[in-house]
Design an enzyme around this catalytic site. Structure first.
Site, PDB file in Angstrom:
ATOM      1  N   LYS A 195      63.189  49.074  16.430  1.00  0.00           N
ATOM      2  CA  LYS A 195      63.318  48.331  17.685  1.00  0.00           C
ATOM      3  C   LYS A 195      62.104  47.426  17.815  1.00  0.00           C
ATOM      4  CE  LYS A 195      63.638  48.743  22.667  1.00  0.00           C
ATOM      5  NZ  LYS A 195      63.840  49.640  23.804  1.00  0.00           N
ATOM      6  N   LYS A 217      54.994  45.575  25.377  1.00  0.00           N
ATOM      7  CA  LYS A 217      55.414  46.783  24.666  1.00  0.00           C
ATOM      8  C   LYS A 217      54.988  46.753  23.191  1.00  0.00           C
ATOM      9  CE  LYS A 217      59.177  47.941  27.877  1.00  0.00           C
ATOM     10  NZ  LYS A 217      60.537  48.527  28.010  1.00  0.00           N
ATOM     11  N   LYS A 248      67.480  46.710  16.319  1.00  0.00           N
ATOM     12  CA  LYS A 248      67.600  46.017  17.600  1.00  0.00           C
ATOM     13  C   LYS A 248      66.448  45.037  17.758  1.00  0.00           C
ATOM     14  CE  LYS A 248      67.116  47.036  22.476  1.00  0.00           C
ATOM     15  NZ  LYS A 248      66.876  48.026  23.475  1.00  0.00           N
TER      16      LYS A 248
HETATM   17  C1  PBG Z   1      64.110  50.075  26.876  1.00  0.00           C
HETATM   18  C2  PBG Z   1      65.322  49.329  26.482  1.00  0.00           C
HETATM   19  C3  PBG Z   1      65.413  47.939  26.411  1.00  0.00           C
HETATM   20  C4  PBG Z   1      66.705  47.629  26.026  1.00  0.00           C
HETATM   21  C5  PBG Z   1      67.393  48.827  25.871  1.00  0.00           C
HETATM   22  N1  PBG Z   1      66.510  49.883  26.150  1.00  0.00           N
HETATM   23  C6  PBG Z   1      64.459  46.856  26.728  1.00  0.00           C
HETATM   24  C7  PBG Z   1      63.038  47.028  26.524  1.00  0.00           C
HETATM   25  O1  PBG Z   1      62.601  47.599  25.515  1.00  0.00           O
HETATM   26  O2  PBG Z   1      62.313  46.568  27.391  1.00  0.00           O
HETATM   27  C8  PBG Z   1      67.185  46.225  25.855  1.00  0.00           C
HETATM   28  C9  PBG Z   1      68.607  45.987  25.629  1.00  0.00           C
HETATM   29  C10 PBG Z   1      69.031  44.588  25.826  1.00  0.00           C
HETATM   30  O3  PBG Z   1      68.235  43.649  25.978  1.00  0.00           O
HETATM   31  O4  PBG Z   1      70.249  44.399  25.832  1.00  0.00           O
HETATM   32  N2  PBG Z   1      64.113  51.434  26.667  1.00  0.00           N
END
Ligand code: PBG
Length: 328
Positions: A195, A217, A248
């Site tokens: 991620k 983050k 992701k």
């Molecule tokens: C955070 C989380 C995020 C998404 C899913 N879970 C965003 C982030 O890390 O701030 C993003 C999903 C999307 O943008 O569709 N746990």
């Protein structure tokens, strides 16, 4: 000319016959946003045609999903500010929006697969996925027991897979042990393995009001410049017991998706995130591209890159198109 690739493109029947990749509704997981209350379907300005649903209206949506053949959803809660605190305690409240809705969904649609989200950000007054120290550091090992408690509570409520999206080190193994100890050895883990610290999460953070209150983050999500590091995360997640792994966002990381598919011994998912959805909506709204053509092309790119499972906000629209054109 002996070699003429165009021969295999001459008619629709030939093209259909030789097509290498197909998108099926059964490969899709629809992310859904929850909001507390009744009879409300609240728009998200940065995600045209996508809504936050109250639990009762979400049930009606599930009825349509089952009819269309979408058998998996990934719910995320939009939590009121007054319920947020440092440790995200709302995440563990049995009568809180999230656990209550998972129970409701399972009671009404036992065959609908629920991929629940494990991370603190929707519930945290800091807007981070882990605990934040007074100095502003994201605490890894102190966060793990909280994530494990969330995972167990979600499994008890009826989640089929818990999906840690937090990127703390060691969380998959820690959650696996906690699930097993609580008697949930059949509950799976879909790990957000690679991620990235991406600019494409903006609309999601608007939908949940979950943006970090300070900092970013980058100390836990991956650097967009790295791909080999994704293989390291994969190795760890497999060793720790992940049942599915995920990349992701999707489109900017198709190379990472292909590398994970080639290296993994479990199903590989891709998350086609909110900013990717909004880009297409915005361009289509201006008449700059044909929405359906572009969505089909994007979803195919994931299959070509090796995705077994696709989390996408386009899932419902895609399934409706398929229901209208069984030939596609
Ligand atoms: C955070 C989380 C995020 C998404 C899913 N879970 C965003 C982030 O890390 O701030 C993003 C999903 C999307 O943008 O569709 N746990």
């Amino acid at each position: 000319m002996k070699e003429r690739p165009r021969r295999n493109r001459r008619t629709a029947a030939i093209r259909d016959l030789v097509r290498e990749n197909h998108i099926a509704v059964r490969d899709l997981i629809l992310p859904v946003f929850l909001i507390d209350g009744q009879q409300k379907k609240v728009p998200i300005p940065a995600m045209p045609d996508f809504y936050r649903y109250t639990p009762d209206l979400l049930l009606e949506l599930c009825d349509e999903l089952m009819r269309l053949g979408i058998r998996a959803i990934a719910p995320f809660p939009a939590i009121e500010d007054r319920l947020k605190d440092r440790t995200g305690s709302e995440a563990l409240r049995e009568d809180g929006l999230y656990l209550r809705t998972i129970r409701l969904l399972k009671e009404n649609y036992p065959e609908l697969l629920i991929f629940s989200d494990v991370a603190l950000d929707p519930y945290s007054s800091d807007g981070h996925d882990g605990l934040v120290s007074p100095a502003g550091e994201i605490l890894n090992d102190e966060t793990l027991p909280l994530l494990a408690s969330m995972a167990v509570a979600q499994a008890r409520a009826g989640a089929d897979y818990v999906s840690p999206s937090d990127m703390m080190d060691g969380r998959v193994g820690y959650i696996r042990d906690a699930l097993d100890a609580a008697g949930f050895s059949a509950t799976g883990i879909l790990s957000y393995t690679a991620k990235y610290a991406s600019g494409f999460y903006g609309p999601f953070r608007e939908a949940l009001d979950s943006a970090p209150r300070s900092g970013d983050k980058k100390t836990y999500q991956m650097d967009p410049a790295n791909a080999i590091e994704a293989l390291r995360e994969l190795e760890l997640d497999l060793r720790e017991g992940a049942d599915m792994v995920m990349v992701k966002p999707g489109l900017p990381y198709l190379d990472v998706l292909r590398r994970l598919r080639d290296a993994a011994t479990v199903p590989v998912a891709v998350y086609n995130v909110s900013g990717e959805y909004s880009m297409l909506k915005a361009a289509a709204d201006r008449g700059w591209l044909n929405y359906e053509t572009a969505v089909r092309e994007v979803l195919l790119s994931f299959k070509r890159a090796g995705a077994d499972v696709i989390l996408t906000y386009h899932a419902l629209e895609f399934a409706r198109w398929e229901a209208g054109n069984p030939d596609h």
